[in-house]
Motif scaffolding. Sequence first.
Motif, PDB file in Angstrom:
ATOM      1  N   TYR A   1      33.604  22.379  34.551  1.00  0.00           N
ATOM      2  CA  TYR A   1      34.569  22.499  35.639  1.00  0.00           C
ATOM      3  C   TYR A   1      35.696  23.426  35.219  1.00  0.00           C
ATOM      4  CZ  TYR A   1      32.136  18.419  37.420  1.00  0.00           C
ATOM      5  OH  TYR A   1      31.176  17.568  37.879  1.00  0.00           O
ATOM      6  N   ILE A   2      36.353  24.011  36.212  1.00  0.00           N
ATOM      7  CA  ILE A   2      37.477  24.900  35.930  1.00  0.00           C
ATOM      8  C   ILE A   2      38.506  24.760  37.037  1.00  0.00           C
ATOM      9  CG2 ILE A   2      36.396  26.875  37.108  1.00  0.00           C
ATOM     10  CD1 ILE A   2      37.707  28.684  34.975  1.00  0.00           C
ATOM     11  N   ALA A   3      39.769  24.822  36.659  1.00  0.00           N
ATOM     12  CA  ALA A   3      40.852  24.782  37.644  1.00  0.00           C
ATOM     13  C   ALA A   3      41.393  26.189  37.837  1.00  0.00           C
ATOM     14  CB  ALA A   3      41.968  23.856  37.163  1.00  0.00           C
ATOM     15  N   LEU A   4      41.572  26.572  39.095  1.00  0.00           N
ATOM     16  CA  LEU A   4      42.063  27.909  39.428  1.00  0.00           C
ATOM     17  C   LEU A   4      43.277  27.796  40.329  1.00  0.00           C
ATOM     18  CD1 LEU A   4      38.760  29.780  40.385  1.00  0.00           C
ATOM     19  CD2 LEU A   4      40.146  30.205  38.358  1.00  0.00           C
ATOM     20  N   PRO A   5      44.155  28.814  40.301  1.00  0.00           N
ATOM     21  CA  PRO A   5      45.203  28.874  41.329  1.00  0.00           C
ATOM     22  C   PRO A   5      44.559  28.936  42.709  1.00  0.00           C
ATOM     23  CG  PRO A   5      45.616  30.464  39.579  1.00  0.00           C
ATOM     24  CD  PRO A   5      44.250  29.916  39.342  1.00  0.00           C
ATOM     25  N   GLN A   6      45.195  28.343  43.697  1.00  0.00           N
ATOM     26  CA  GLN A   6      44.617  28.261  45.037  1.00  0.00           C
ATOM     27  C   GLN A   6      44.251  29.629  45.587  1.00  0.00           C
ATOM     28  OE1 GLN A   6      47.014  26.067  47.776  1.00  0.00           O
ATOM     29  NE2 GLN A   6      45.739  26.545  49.558  1.00  0.00           N
ATOM     30  N   ALA A   7      45.078  30.657  45.282  1.00  0.00           N
ATOM     31  CA  ALA A   7      44.820  32.004  45.810  1.00  0.00           C
ATOM     32  C   ALA A   7      43.500  32.577  45.307  1.00  0.00           C
ATOM     33  CB  ALA A   7      45.964  32.936  45.444  1.00  0.00           C
ATOM     34  N   GLN A   8      43.015  32.072  44.160  1.00  0.00           N
ATOM     35  CA  GLN A   8      41.777  32.593  43.588  1.00  0.00           C
ATOM     36  C   GLN A   8      40.558  31.742  43.954  1.00  0.00           C
ATOM     37  OE1 GLN A   8      42.214  33.196  39.368  1.00  0.00           O
ATOM     38  NE2 GLN A   8      44.136  34.308  39.595  1.00  0.00           N
ATOM     39  N   ALA A   9      40.782  30.571  44.512  1.00  0.00           N
ATOM     40  CA  ALA A   9      39.680  29.690  44.897  1.00  0.00           C
ATOM     41  C   ALA A   9      39.408  29.881  46.381  1.00  0.00           C
ATOM     42  CB  ALA A   9      40.045  28.245  44.601  1.00  0.00           C
ATOM     43  N   VAL A  10      38.490  30.776  46.691  1.00  0.00           N
ATOM     44  CA  VAL A  10      38.239  31.172  48.078  1.00  0.00           C
ATOM     45  C   VAL A  10      37.067  30.365  48.635  1.00  0.00           C
ATOM     46  CG1 VAL A  10      37.632  33.084  49.592  1.00  0.00           C
ATOM     47  CG2 VAL A  10      39.058  33.493  47.567  1.00  0.00           C
ATOM     48  N   PRO A  11      37.272  29.655  49.750  1.00  0.00           N
ATOM     49  CA  PRO A  11      36.149  28.899  50.328  1.00  0.00           C
ATOM     50  C   PRO A  11      35.071  29.823  50.886  1.00  0.00           C
ATOM     51  CG  PRO A  11      38.239  28.443  51.489  1.00  0.00           C
ATOM     52  CD  PRO A  11      38.496  29.527  50.495  1.00  0.00           C
ATOM     53  N   LEU A  12      33.826  29.437  50.695  1.00  0.00           N
ATOM     54  CA  LEU A  12      32.699  30.181  51.266  1.00  0.00           C
ATOM     55  C   LEU A  12      32.318  29.571  52.611  1.00  0.00           C
ATOM     56  CD1 LEU A  12      30.262  30.594  48.230  1.00  0.00           C
ATOM     57  CD2 LEU A  12      31.643  32.380  49.292  1.00  0.00           C
ATOM     58  N   ASP A 173      43.513  44.266  39.678  1.00  0.00           N
ATOM     59  CA  ASP A 173      44.943  44.538  39.745  1.00  0.00           C
ATOM     60  C   ASP A 173      45.421  44.722  41.181  1.00  0.00           C
ATOM     61  OD1 ASP A 173      47.458  44.999  38.454  1.00  0.00           O
ATOM     62  OD2 ASP A 173      47.222  47.153  38.811  1.00  0.00           O
ATOM     63  N   LEU A 174      44.756  44.092  42.140  1.00  0.00           N
ATOM     64  CA  LEU A 174      45.227  44.163  43.512  1.00  0.00           C
ATOM     65  C   LEU A 174      46.528  43.374  43.650  1.00  0.00           C
ATOM     66  CD1 LEU A 174      41.916  43.522  45.525  1.00  0.00           C
ATOM     67  CD2 LEU A 174      42.848  45.692  44.693  1.00  0.00           C
ATOM     68  N   THR A 175      47.402  43.862  44.502  1.00  0.00           N
ATOM     69  CA  THR A 175      48.605  43.095  44.785  1.00  0.00           C
ATOM     70  C   THR A 175      48.214  41.848  45.583  1.00  0.00           C
ATOM     71  OG1 THR A 175      49.041  44.165  46.909  1.00  0.00           O
ATOM     72  CG2 THR A 175      49.925  45.246  44.928  1.00  0.00           C
ATOM     73  N   PRO A 176      49.070  40.824  45.626  1.00  0.00           N
ATOM     74  CA  PRO A 176      48.733  39.641  46.432  1.00  0.00           C
ATOM     75  C   PRO A 176      48.419  39.994  47.882  1.00  0.00           C
ATOM     76  CG  PRO A 176      50.565  39.133  44.975  1.00  0.00           C
ATOM     77  CD  PRO A 176      50.301  40.608  44.824  1.00  0.00           C
ATOM     78  N   ALA A 177      49.152  40.941  48.458  1.00  0.00           N
ATOM     79  CA  ALA A 177      48.894  41.330  49.850  1.00  0.00           C
ATOM     80  C   ALA A 177      47.546  42.032  49.978  1.00  0.00           C
ATOM     81  CB  ALA A 177      50.008  42.239  50.356  1.00  0.00           C
ATOM     82  N   GLN A 178      47.217  42.907  49.019  1.00  0.00           N
ATOM     83  CA  GLN A 178      45.924  43.587  49.052  1.00  0.00           C
ATOM     84  C   GLN A 178      44.778  42.590  48.911  1.00  0.00           C
ATOM     85  OE1 GLN A 178      46.609  46.331  45.792  1.00  0.00           O
ATOM     86  NE2 GLN A 178      46.634  48.085  47.199  1.00  0.00           N
ATOM     87  N   ARG A 179      44.943  41.639  47.982  1.00  0.00           N
ATOM     88  CA  ARG A 179      43.892  40.647  47.767  1.00  0.00           C
ATOM     89  C   ARG A 179      43.699  39.797  49.018  1.00  0.00           C
ATOM     90  NH1 ARG A 179      46.061  37.758  44.111  1.00  0.00           N
ATOM     91  NH2 ARG A 179      45.445  39.042  42.351  1.00  0.00           N
ATOM     92  N   GLN A 180      44.788  39.407  49.627  1.00  0.00           N
ATOM     93  CA  GLN A 180      44.693  38.580  50.827  1.00  0.00           C
ATOM     94  C   GLN A 180      43.961  39.316  51.946  1.00  0.00           C
ATOM     95  OE1 GLN A 180      48.514  37.345  52.365  1.00  0.00           O
ATOM     96  NE2 GLN A 180      47.620  35.824  53.736  1.00  0.00           N
ATOM     97  N   GLN A 181      44.294  40.594  52.145  1.00  0.00           N
ATOM     98  CA  GLN A 181      43.634  41.375  53.186  1.00  0.00           C
ATOM     99  C   GLN A 181      42.144  41.550  52.878  1.00  0.00           C
ATOM    100  OE1 GLN A 181      44.857  45.489  53.464  1.00  0.00           O
ATOM    101  NE2 GLN A 181      44.055  45.728  55.541  1.00  0.00           N
TER     102      GLN A 181
END
Length: 228
Positions: A1-12, A173-181
């Motif tokens: 198991y691994i714990a990730l920041p929520q921004a990196q744990a993307v639901p499929l 190295d995407l910015t948070p906004a780039q990653r979100q988009q």
Amino acid sequence: YIALPQAQAVPLPAHTDMAAGACMGIPGLTAVQAVILAERLAGDLRGQTVLVTGASSAVGHYITQMVTLAGGRAIGTVGSEAKAAHARAAGLQEAIFYKTESVPDRVKTLTQGRGADVIIDMDFSTTAAWASQGALAAHGQVVCYGSNALEVALPFRPWLFQSLGVQFFLVYDLTPAQRQQAVARLQQLLQDQQLQHSIGARFALDQVAQAHCTVEAGQTVGNVVIDM
């Protein structure tokens, strides 16, 4: 198991299996960010010719699909007929065999002499010269996410006199906004079931060394996935 920041744990999406999900983090995200940047630099891709270098690669396979979905004309470089067939199944309209033919000459033939409007590139060490030799149209744009050489000589005069542009990016190295988009767009494509996923080989966790050797050999078409 691994714990990730929520921004990196993307639901499929429910219908997307874990093997396809394993292809998203790097190949899928790199591909969608490349297309987003191409649209930002060159405008709506509908009707534009986009040269995809490495069109049969894990990233190139997704880029080809995304360009086609956007209404662009995808042409691309491949290393063999088998890889050309794989890329054509993803929407590639013209395959260029970079090992046996001049890429700039072939691109000019396919575009009535003007060159591609956009190049989405995995090897700037080669593409820098191709662009200056006519593979890229005047005022064209290169979106680049890789290079086989860390130092690249840029033929400045043709780049300047044809007003060519280049945008580099690193998917890590995407910015948070780039990653979100990028993630939002990728999730929508998955939700709409618009992407083909190419799994070239699957291994169990205790075969991880064999999986790495398979990747390094470079003979497998599609992603190499480890099943947990």
